[in-house]
Design a protein around this motif. Structure first.
Motif, PDB file in Angstrom:
ATOM      1  N   UNK A 122       0.818  -1.216   0.000  1.00  0.00           N
ATOM      2  CA  UNK A 122       0.000   0.000   0.000  1.00  0.00           C
ATOM      3  C   UNK A 122       0.850   1.263   0.000  1.00  0.00           C
ATOM      4  N   UNK A 123       0.227   2.373  -0.415  1.00  0.00           N
ATOM      5  CA  UNK A 123       0.939   3.648  -0.460  1.00  0.00           C
ATOM      6  C   UNK A 123      -0.071   4.764  -0.244  1.00  0.00           C
ATOM      7  N   UNK A 124       0.145   5.586   0.785  1.00  0.00           N
ATOM      8  CA  UNK A 124      -0.814   6.647   1.106  1.00  0.00           C
ATOM      9  C   UNK A 124      -0.196   8.043   1.030  1.00  0.00           C
ATOM     10  N   UNK A 125       0.948   8.177   0.373  1.00  0.00           N
ATOM     11  CA  UNK A 125       1.594   9.493   0.258  1.00  0.00           C
ATOM     12  C   UNK A 125       0.659  10.483  -0.437  1.00  0.00           C
ATOM     13  N   UNK A 126       0.082  10.070  -1.551  1.00  0.00           N
ATOM     14  CA  UNK A 126      -0.815  10.967  -2.282  1.00  0.00           C
ATOM     15  C   UNK A 126      -2.120  11.182  -1.518  1.00  0.00           C
ATOM     16  N   UNK A 127      -2.594  10.143  -0.859  1.00  0.00           N
ATOM     17  CA  UNK A 127      -3.828  10.281  -0.075  1.00  0.00           C
ATOM     18  C   UNK A 127      -3.686  11.379   0.973  1.00  0.00           C
ATOM     19  N   UNK A 128      -2.556  11.394   1.684  1.00  0.00           N
ATOM     20  CA  UNK A 128      -2.344  12.411   2.723  1.00  0.00           C
ATOM     21  C   UNK A 128      -2.445  13.814   2.135  1.00  0.00           C
ATOM     22  N   UNK A 129      -1.773  14.002   1.007  1.00  0.00           N
ATOM     23  CA  UNK A 129      -1.780  15.301   0.342  1.00  0.00           C
ATOM     24  C   UNK A 129      -3.196  15.693  -0.074  1.00  0.00           C
ATOM     25  N   UNK A 130      -3.904  14.764  -0.713  1.00  0.00           N
ATOM     26  CA  UNK A 130      -5.218  15.078  -1.266  1.00  0.00           C
ATOM     27  C   UNK A 130      -6.245  15.359  -0.175  1.00  0.00           C
ATOM     28  N   UNK A 131      -6.213  14.581   0.899  1.00  0.00           N
ATOM     29  CA  UNK A 131      -7.160  14.795   1.991  1.00  0.00           C
ATOM     30  C   UNK A 131      -6.889  16.128   2.682  1.00  0.00           C
ATOM     31  N   UNK A 132      -5.617  16.446   2.914  1.00  0.00           N
ATOM     32  CA  UNK A 132      -5.290  17.731   3.541  1.00  0.00           C
ATOM     33  C   UNK A 132      -5.740  18.900   2.673  1.00  0.00           C
ATOM     34  N   UNK A 133      -5.541  18.784   1.370  1.00  0.00           N
ATOM     35  CA  UNK A 133      -5.956  19.852   0.466  1.00  0.00           C
ATOM     36  C   UNK A 133      -7.469  20.022   0.477  1.00  0.00           C
ATOM     37  N   UNK A 134      -8.192  18.905   0.393  1.00  0.00           N
ATOM     38  CA  UNK A 134      -9.657  18.964   0.405  1.00  0.00           C
ATOM     39  C   UNK A 134     -10.183  19.471   1.743  1.00  0.00           C
ATOM     40  N   UNK A 135      -9.566  19.039   2.837  1.00  0.00           N
ATOM     41  CA  UNK A 135     -10.001  19.494   4.169  1.00  0.00           C
ATOM     42  C   UNK A 135      -9.773  20.994   4.322  1.00  0.00           C
ATOM     43  N   UNK A 136      -8.602  21.475   3.894  1.00  0.00           N
ATOM     44  CA  UNK A 136      -8.317  22.909   4.011  1.00  0.00           C
ATOM     45  C   UNK A 136      -9.274  23.746   3.169  1.00  0.00           C
ATOM     46  N   UNK A 137      -9.602  23.264   1.971  1.00  0.00           N
ATOM     47  CA  UNK A 137     -10.572  23.968   1.142  1.00  0.00           C
ATOM     48  C   UNK A 137     -11.937  24.028   1.837  1.00  0.00           C
ATOM     49  N   UNK A 138     -12.337  22.943   2.459  1.00  0.00           N
ATOM     50  CA  UNK A 138     -13.632  22.905   3.157  1.00  0.00           C
ATOM     51  C   UNK A 138     -13.630  23.828   4.383  1.00  0.00           C
ATOM     52  N   UNK A 139     -12.503  23.874   5.074  1.00  0.00           N
ATOM     53  CA  UNK A 139     -12.440  24.651   6.317  1.00  0.00           C
ATOM     54  C   UNK A 139     -12.176  26.132   6.073  1.00  0.00           C
ATOM     55  N   UNK A 140     -11.302  26.418   5.112  1.00  0.00           N
ATOM     56  CA  UNK A 140     -10.782  27.777   4.966  1.00  0.00           C
ATOM     57  C   UNK A 140     -11.296  28.485   3.729  1.00  0.00           C
TER      58      UNK A 140
END
Length: 395
Positions: free
Chosen positions: A372-390
């Motif tokens: 498994x590899x979640x490097x891209x997942x971390x980036x994408x979730x953080x970006x989507x979360x920041x867009x939703x929050x900020x």
């Protein structure tokens, strides 16, 4: 709308859990006594479901905190694939891997610093005399905490050494690959050494120290090194060890495992709930709000701002990552000045004090076969979360 009988509804709910279509609503009341509109986390959920579907990880638990509450909790996929399939749950316990470094070892070191037992720019060999061997006399405690010591990434695993004493000897004998302070090399040996330093200065084993002075004050009852057998059913397994035994409740990191499961660089097991408690307490203390976090606010400010040697281009706090090639969990929207860390097993925590937010992602991405590899997942979730929050403009 068709209403299913109760038994059918329960079966359908169980199937949804197994296939990863379970999202949990916010779990804490708003701290200020009013309710802001819930942020739209549909993009976060889409990406989490996609990660399971694509096989980036068999399952994932995610929590997003903002403005002193958990605004989103999500649980998708499976905790275990083999030998028996098990649904992921919110209370699943994970091998936190290198999240041990900033959440346990670094604050333990800084508690001892607050007591005046050493200076950050003191040579390590002043307290661990054997460390001076092989050209390490000039390495300071700050060098270890920021990964600017010049030490190689890991202890030699080529021969089958065992035991804490052997690990201590190998650590003390390790030679740097470049001069201290000259550049950033992320090294487990730095934090293995810091674990030994905590034990030397406190007179306690690192796991006992962590329990007494970090986990217990924070109320983190589902966290610790060497998880007891009664926790094992809830622990997400990683992958088979060298003998084909599926690791479940034994630390995945080979050096930490050879050291008996307790080391400064890896070995902590925890849950999403406990890590939310940790993250919120840290943000509260750093902001000067009431908190059980067991360090002073000024110490946390020091730990979470750039502390690397002068001229160092890779930005590191004391234990925390700020801006290096390991900073994918920041995404595209959280600013430089936010901070966090990852774990090799697929864990990550990123915190942004400016917006009072954090993003926690827990996976066991190595299960069942290490691919498994979640490097891209971390980036994408953080970006989507920041867009939703900020919002699109951020801030």
């Amino acid at each position: 709308m068709h209403v299913f009988p109760a038994a059918t509804r329960l079966r359908r709910r169980h199937v949804l859990m197994l296939t990863g279509a379970a999202t949990l609503a916010a779990c804490a009341p708003h701290a200020h006594g009013h309710h802001a509109p819930a942020p739209d986390m549909r993009a976060v959920d889409r990406r989490l479901r996609q990660a399971v579907t694509r096989g980036e990880a068999p399952g994932v638990v995610c929590a997003i905190g903002h403005d002193r509450q958990v605004v989103h909790r999500a649980v998708y996929g499976r905790r275990a694939v083999t030998p028996t399939a098990q649904a992921m749950t919110w209370d699943t316990m994970f091998d936190m891997a290198s999240l041990t470094k900033p959440t346990i070892t670094a604050p333990a070191v800084m508690q001892l610093w607050e007591r005046g037992l050493f200076g950050l720019d003191d040579p390590v060999a002043r307290y661990l005399p054997q460390f001076a061997a092989a050209g390490k006399a000039g390495i300071t405690i700050r060098h270890l905490l920021t990964h600017y010591s010049g030490l190689p990434p890991d202890l030699d695993l080529a021969h089958a050494w065992q035991g804490r004493n052997t690990a201590f000897r190998l650590t003390m004998e390790t030679a740097p690959t470049q001069p201290p302070g000259s550049g950033f090399i992320y090294s487990d040996i730095n934090f293995i050494t810091l674990g030994f330093l905590v034990e030397k200065l406190s007179g306690l084993t690192l796991d006992a120290y962590a329990r007494r002075f970090i986990l217990t004050p924070l109320g983190m009852r589902q966290s610790g090194f060497l998880p007891p057998d009664e926790w094992s059913a809830r622990i997400a397994p990683t992958q088979p060890d060298e003998n084909g035994h599926m690791l479940r409740g034994q630390v995945h990191d080979p050096s930490a495992r050879r050291m008996g499961g307790v080391a400064g660089h890896a070995g902590l097991f925890s849950t999403a709930q406990d890590m939310c408690v940790y993250a919120q307490a840290l943000l509260d203390r750093r902001a000067g709000r009431p908190s059980t976090y067991p360090l002073q606010a000024r110490t946390l400010m020091l730990m979470t701002t750039a502390q690397q040697p002068r001229g160092g281009a890779d930005l590191r706090g004391l234990g925390w990552d700020i801006a290096t090639h390991y900073s994918s969990p920041r995404g595209d929207r959280f600013p430089v000045g936010s901070f966090g860390h990852t774990g090799f097993t697929g864990t990550s925590l990123w915190l942004d004090p400016g917006s009072d937010s954090y993003v926690l992602i827990l996976t066991s991405r190595l299960h069942p076969d290490g691919h498994g590899n979640v490097v891209r997942l971390r980036h994408d979730v953080a970006t989507a979360a920041a867009l939703a929050l900020l919002g699109p403009a951020g801030g």
